[in-house]
Scaffold this motif. Structure first.
Motif, PDB file in Angstrom:
ATOM      1  N   ILE A 136       0.009 -49.977 -33.619  1.00 47.12           N
ATOM      2  CA  ILE A 136       1.374 -49.507 -33.846  1.00 47.12           C
ATOM      3  C   ILE A 136       2.179 -49.720 -32.575  1.00 47.12           C
ATOM      4  CG2 ILE A 136       2.845 -47.522 -34.345  1.00 47.12           C
ATOM      5  CD1 ILE A 136       0.496 -46.331 -35.932  1.00 47.12           C
ATOM      6  N   LYS A 137       3.270 -50.468 -32.686  1.00 43.80           N
ATOM      7  CA  LYS A 137       4.167 -50.703 -31.559  1.00 43.80           C
ATOM      8  C   LYS A 137       5.517 -50.100 -31.903  1.00 43.80           C
ATOM      9  CE  LYS A 137       5.660 -52.686 -27.716  1.00 43.80           C
ATOM     10  NZ  LYS A 137       5.226 -52.232 -26.369  1.00 43.80           N
ATOM     11  N   ALA A 138       5.789 -48.926 -31.345  1.00 42.73           N
ATOM     12  CA  ALA A 138       7.052 -48.228 -31.556  1.00 42.73           C
ATOM     13  C   ALA A 138       7.901 -48.333 -30.293  1.00 42.73           C
ATOM     14  CB  ALA A 138       6.786 -46.766 -31.906  1.00 42.73           C
ATOM     15  N   PRO A 139       9.207 -48.076 -30.392  1.00 38.40           N
ATOM     16  CA  PRO A 139      10.059 -48.147 -29.199  1.00 38.40           C
ATOM     17  C   PRO A 139       9.626 -47.189 -28.093  1.00 38.40           C
ATOM     18  CG  PRO A 139      11.409 -48.158 -31.173  1.00 38.40           C
ATOM     19  CD  PRO A 139      10.001 -47.878 -31.622  1.00 38.40           C
ATOM     20  N   ASN A 140       9.080 -46.018 -28.483  1.00 42.63           N
ATOM     21  CA  ASN A 140       8.751 -45.012 -27.475  1.00 42.63           C
ATOM     22  C   ASN A 140       7.253 -44.759 -27.311  1.00 42.63           C
ATOM     23  OD1 ASN A 140       8.745 -43.888 -30.099  1.00 42.63           O
ATOM     24  ND2 ASN A 140       8.828 -41.817 -29.255  1.00 42.63           N
ATOM     25  N   TYR A 141       6.420 -45.482 -28.035  1.00 41.57           N
ATOM     26  CA  TYR A 141       4.970 -45.335 -27.851  1.00 41.57           C
ATOM     27  C   TYR A 141       4.241 -46.520 -28.475  1.00 41.57           C
ATOM     28  CZ  TYR A 141       4.403 -43.923 -32.774  1.00 41.57           C
ATOM     29  OH  TYR A 141       4.390 -43.900 -34.142  1.00 41.57           O
TER      30      TYR A 141
END
Length: 358
Positions: A136-141
Motif C-alpha cells: 500500500i502506497k498512500a500519500p502519508n504512509y
C-alpha cells in the motif's frame, strides 16, 4: 547498484521442463514457456510495476520458492534469482518502485526480498498461513497488508517487527486485492469486506456476497477516471460477480456470469463446473481475464457483457494469471490445484501469451 546485484540465475534453462510428463496438449496455444519453472504447483504470479525498466515476472510455488524471470520483448525468459520459504508460497506482490518483492507463505510469515542485494528478510508473522499480501502506497504512509487464515488483516511497516494495525476478520482470509484507496477482502463463509485506506486503513462496508459458493479470487477494477470503483469476484462454482461499490442502479449494474464450465455456459445439459482460480484486469482496456480449473483462460468485456476469447484446453488446471504493466503480455500458470484429489508434485510451467483481443 544494479537490479539483483551480482546474483546468478537458477536452474539449467532448456526448452522443455516437463521430462516424462510432456503431452501434446500441455501448451495448445503455443505460448512461450518460461524456462526453469518451479518443481511444484505455481500458486501466484505478479509482473513488475511500470517504474522498473523492462518486464520481470515473479512466481510463488508449492515447492516453497519464489522465482524471478526477466521477460524480454521477444517473450523469451531469463531466470534471474530465487528465494525460499519453509512452506508453500501463496501470494506475491511488488513495491511501487520495483525494488522489492513481498511474499506470503504457509510458514505463517511474510518476507521482503530486496532485489538489489538479493536478500530476503521476514517482515510479518501470523498464527496461521498467510494467504494474501499487498503493498500500500498512500500519500502519508506506506505499508504491507497481509491477510491470514488466523482471521486477521495486519498492516506492517517493514522496519518494525510489530504490526502498525490489526483488523479482525469474520473468517479466514481467502483472497484480497488493493488499488489505493480501496482494499477488498473475501473470506471463508462467503464474507466480503471493503476497506478504505486514506489516512489509515478502516472498514468501509460489509457486502452480502453475490455468489452462493466459496470465494476463490477477487480483483478491483477502475472507472474512466482511473479510480477504483468496484471488483470482480470468482467462486469455485464457475461463476464471476461484477460488483460496483456505489452504482447508480445496483439491480442493473451489478451482475454475475457463468464461466469455466464444460459444454459451454448456455446449455441445459449436465455440466462439469470448475473453480475460477484467478481474475486479472487489462491495465489499458479494462477487459478482464479469468483462469480456471478446467485448464482454460478467457477474456471478457464486462461493459459489453460479452466473452472475447477462450483458449484451447490445457492438460492441467490454470492456477494463476496476470498482465504486465502495459497489457502487452498475459502470463498464466499451468499447475495442478488439488481440485480433484491430492496428486504427486509435477513440474509445471508458467506461459507468456500475447493478447490479441483484450
Amino acid at each position: 547498484m544494479s537490479l539483483f546485484g551480482s546474483a546468478s540465475g537458477f536452474g539449467t534453462g532448456g526448452t522443455s521442463m516437463f521430462g516424462s510428463t510432456t503431452t501434446d496438449n500441455h501448451n495448445p496455444m503455443k505460448d512461450i514457456e518460461v524456462t526453469s519453472s518451479p518443481d511444484d504447483s505455481i500458486g501466484c504470479l505478479s509482473f513488475s510495476p511500470p517504474t522498473l525498466p523492462g518486464n520481470f515476472l515473479i512466481a510463488g510455488s508449492w515447492a516453497n520458492d519464489v522465482r524471478c524471470w526477466e521477460v524480454q520483448d521477444s517473450g523469451q525468459t531469463i531466470p534471474k534469482a530465487q528465494q525460499m520459504h519453509t512452506g508453500p508460497v501463496l501470494d506475491v506482490c511488488w513495491s511501487d518502485d520495483g525494488s522489492k518483492v513481498f511474499t506470503a507463505s504457509c510458514d505463517k510469515t511474510a518476507k521482503m526480498w530486496d532485489l538489489n542485494s538479493n536478500q530476503a528478510i521476514q517482515i510479518a508473522q501470523h498464527d496461521a498461513p498467510v494467504k494474501t499480501i499487498h503493498w500500500i502506497k498512500a500519500p502519508n504512509y506506506s505499508c504491507v497488508m497481509t491477510g491470514s487464515w488466523d482471521k486477521t488483516l495486519k498492516f506492517w511497516d517493514t522496519r518494525s517487527s510489530n504490526p502498525m494495525m490489526v483488523l479482525q476478520l469474520p473468517e479466514r482470509c481467502y483472497c484480497a486485492d488493493v488499488i489505493y484507496p480501496m482494499a477488498v477482502v473475501a473470506t471463508a463463509e462467503r464474507g466480503l469486506i471493503v476497506y478504505q485506506l486514506e489516512n489509515q486503513p478502516s472498514e468501509f462496508r460489509r457486502i452480502e456476497s453475490p455468489l452462493k459458493h466459496q470465494h476463490r479470487c477477487v480483483a478491483i477494477f477502475k472507472d474512466k477516471q482511473n479510480k477504483p470503483t468496484g471488483f470482480a469476484l470468482g467462486s469455485i462454482e464457475g461463476r464471476v460477480a461484477i460488483h460496483y461499490i456505489n452504482p447508480p442502479n445496483p439491480a442493473k449494474d451489478n451482475f454475475t456470469f457463468k464461466c469455466h464450465r464444460s459444454n459451454g455456459t448456455n446449455t441445459s445439459a449436465p455440466q462439469d463446473i470448475y473453480a475460477v482460480n484467478g481474475i486479472a484486469f487489462h491495465p489499458v482496456h479494462g477487459t478482464l481475464a479469468t483462469v480456471g480449473s478446467d485448464g482454460r483462460f478467457s477474456f471478457w468485456d464486462k461493459d459489453a457483457r460479452t466473452k472475447l476469447k477462450t483458449s484451447e484446453q490445457l492438460d492441467q488446471p490454470i492456477a494463476a494469471c496476470c498482465f504486465n504493466h502495459n497489457g502487452n503480455i498475459f502470463a498464466y500458470a499451468s499447475s495442478y490445484d488439488w481440485s480433484k484429489s491430492p496428486a504427486s508434485p509435477q513440474k509445471r510451467p508458467a506461459f507468456n501469451h500475447e493478447p490479441q483481443s483484450t
